[in-house]
Scaffold this active site. Sequence first.
Site, PDB file in Angstrom:
ATOM      1  N   TYR A  44     -30.743   6.331  60.079  1.00 35.63           N
ATOM      2  CA  TYR A  44     -30.933   6.433  58.627  1.00 35.63           C
ATOM      3  C   TYR A  44     -32.209   7.215  58.333  1.00 35.63           C
ATOM      4  CZ  TYR A  44     -27.638   2.510  58.840  1.00 35.63           C
ATOM      5  OH  TYR A  44     -26.560   1.709  59.106  1.00 35.63           O
ATOM      6  N   SER A  49     -32.250   2.768  48.810  1.00 29.73           N
ATOM      7  CA  SER A  49     -32.726   2.055  47.631  1.00 29.73           C
ATOM      8  C   SER A  49     -33.168   0.623  47.914  1.00 29.73           C
ATOM      9  CB  SER A  49     -31.633   2.067  46.558  1.00 29.73           C
ATOM     10  OG  SER A  49     -31.983   1.289  45.456  1.00 29.73           O
ATOM     11  N   TRP A  50     -32.215  -0.257  48.314  1.00 31.07           N
ATOM     12  CA  TRP A  50     -32.668  -1.640  48.473  1.00 31.07           C
ATOM     13  C   TRP A  50     -33.446  -1.821  49.764  1.00 31.07           C
ATOM     14  CZ3 TRP A  50     -29.149  -6.454  49.377  1.00 31.07           C
ATOM     15  CH2 TRP A  50     -28.281  -6.265  50.456  1.00 31.07           C
ATOM     16  N   ASP A  51     -33.257  -0.916  50.734  1.00 27.87           N
ATOM     17  CA  ASP A  51     -34.134  -0.935  51.903  1.00 27.87           C
ATOM     18  C   ASP A  51     -35.590  -0.794  51.476  1.00 27.87           C
ATOM     19  OD1 ASP A  51     -32.487  -0.227  54.789  1.00 27.87           O
ATOM     20  OD2 ASP A  51     -31.423   0.132  52.911  1.00 27.87           O
ATOM     21  N   GLN A 127     -27.319   0.629  44.698  1.00 27.83           N
ATOM     22  CA  GLN A 127     -27.384  -0.537  45.571  1.00 27.83           C
ATOM     23  C   GLN A 127     -27.943  -1.721  44.781  1.00 27.83           C
ATOM     24  OE1 GLN A 127     -29.496   0.792  49.179  1.00 27.83           O
ATOM     25  NE2 GLN A 127     -27.605   0.532  50.323  1.00 27.83           N
ATOM     26  N   ASP A 189     -21.779  -3.526  53.250  1.00 25.95           N
ATOM     27  CA  ASP A 189     -20.825  -2.430  53.160  1.00 25.95           C
ATOM     28  C   ASP A 189     -19.421  -2.752  53.670  1.00 25.95           C
ATOM     29  OD1 ASP A 189     -23.291  -1.366  52.628  1.00 25.95           O
ATOM     30  OD2 ASP A 189     -23.177   0.242  54.080  1.00 25.95           O
ATOM     31  N   TYR A 377     -20.316  -4.167  61.956  1.00 21.97           N
ATOM     32  CA  TYR A 377     -21.112  -4.029  60.740  1.00 21.97           C
ATOM     33  C   TYR A 377     -20.642  -4.927  59.589  1.00 21.97           C
ATOM     34  CZ  TYR A 377     -24.085  -0.653  58.108  1.00 21.97           C
ATOM     35  OH  TYR A 377     -25.052  -0.022  57.392  1.00 21.97           O
ATOM     36  N   TRP A 378     -21.438  -5.945  59.246  1.00 19.41           N
ATOM     37  CA  TRP A 378     -21.229  -6.836  58.114  1.00 19.41           C
ATOM     38  C   TRP A 378     -19.966  -7.697  58.201  1.00 19.41           C
ATOM     39  CZ3 TRP A 378     -25.211  -8.152  55.472  1.00 19.41           C
ATOM     40  CH2 TRP A 378     -26.236  -7.251  55.202  1.00 19.41           C
ATOM     41  N   GLU A 421     -31.471  -4.041  63.900  1.00 15.60           N
ATOM     42  CA  GLU A 421     -30.834  -3.941  62.582  1.00 15.60           C
ATOM     43  C   GLU A 421     -30.159  -5.259  62.217  1.00 15.60           C
ATOM     44  OE1 GLU A 421     -27.766  -0.785  60.362  1.00 15.60           O
ATOM     45  OE2 GLU A 421     -28.107  -0.692  62.529  1.00 15.60           O
TER      46      GLU A 421
END
Length: 454
Positions: A44, A49-51, A127, A189, A377-378, A421
């Site tokens: 990345y 944004s929210w990061d 986000q 996501d 992922y998620w 992560e």
Amino acid sequence: MTTALMSPAAQSPPADEAAASRAATRVLLGNWRGTTTVPSGSLYPHQWSWDSAFIALGLRHLSPRRAQSELEHLLGAQWDDGRVPHIVFHPSVPLTAYFPSPDFWRSSTVGRHRGAPAGVETSGIVQPPVHALAAWLVHLAAPKESRRRGFLPRLYPRLVAWHRYLADCRDLGGAGLAAITHPWEAGLDNSPVWDGPLGRVSPVEPGSYRRADLDHSAAADRPTDLDYGRYVRLAADYRDSGYEDARAGQAFAVEDPCFNTLLVLSEQALARIAAETGRDAAPHRERAARLERTLLARLWDPEQQLFAARDLLAPGGGALLPGRSVAGLVPLALPGLPRALASHLLDTLTGPHFRLGEVALVPSYDLRGEAFDTSRYWRGPSWFNTAWLVHRGLLTQGAHQQAAALREQFWRSAAASGFAEYLDPLTGAGRGARDFSWTAALALDLLRSEGNLT
């Protein structure tokens, strides 16, 4: 399936708080790019944004000035319609380093009529709105410096415009909650919760784009090609609409409990910012109260015993989506949550679906769910930012013993995993990128703030 949780000590030598703090600091310094922090130096390479909001919470303990810069740079790329884009692209990064890249979004041309900035390229989606809460907490870290620089007075109108955009353009259900128009906007996501709504979306043709994420991560950790093709379809259709938010033009429109909880908390923070800067705080307190009442009325799922996302495009005018996600536990952070609902959420959090204290942090999806996956992922892995939000919720609800245990597990797991992560919830092993910025930032925040709400 194994259920034995590997302790952090089994992965690497145990770290004390001072060593973990120094290690987290090294990650944040290494990912700093002059005015902003990249989430990861490889996967990345831009500003998210929210990061950045979460990263600012860690930076405030190292350099309040850098924490302020993080938020100022992000909000400096805000569109005139009020939206805060989910990516602000660094112009020096090659287009091939990340997809969707600036030439996909074409914000400065396609988004011009919505007020996209001309001098910087961004994405067109958003986000979760955690920014006002982050700004308030950054201010509290060094209030004299914040006042000297006029930090809050400069950010206040931008944060007001951001919340107004969500109220005016994203109330697609007509009840007062903000809707997301893409799974990426939820932050979670690839959650299995989105499988139903995504089933209505036709993916773009395979080979019509190149997935840069697979250059840096194992395919087993990332979304499938089918899901990614659907994500690209939604983003391309939204771009081709001129980034218009009318419900009639959307193939995906969902009211998410995490997104709206963060909007409530940020509206409450905006009231504090208004009072600090000599403005009327009452409208913000009133809007926060309305949002909270609506969230409780529309998104509580008595069958699943947690909050659920509402699919606004489901037959009959909308329906709660099945599947227990960590997003449905985030409302624990609402100070006005009724005691009975808080008790139900705590039972769900500690029960067989999430097993707080028995597995690594808080799984992103139901451990008993058919779609649960330890690595993808998620779809099951435990993430540090949602664990930080759940920790905040435990403190808010007075569950101090559980909050203290989660706090210690958090920073120990972060340091032992190389600031991964996310984690395999059953083994505690790190997954995804390492030296991940919000993992380091939020570990540092819990270490320096000793687990309190400020």
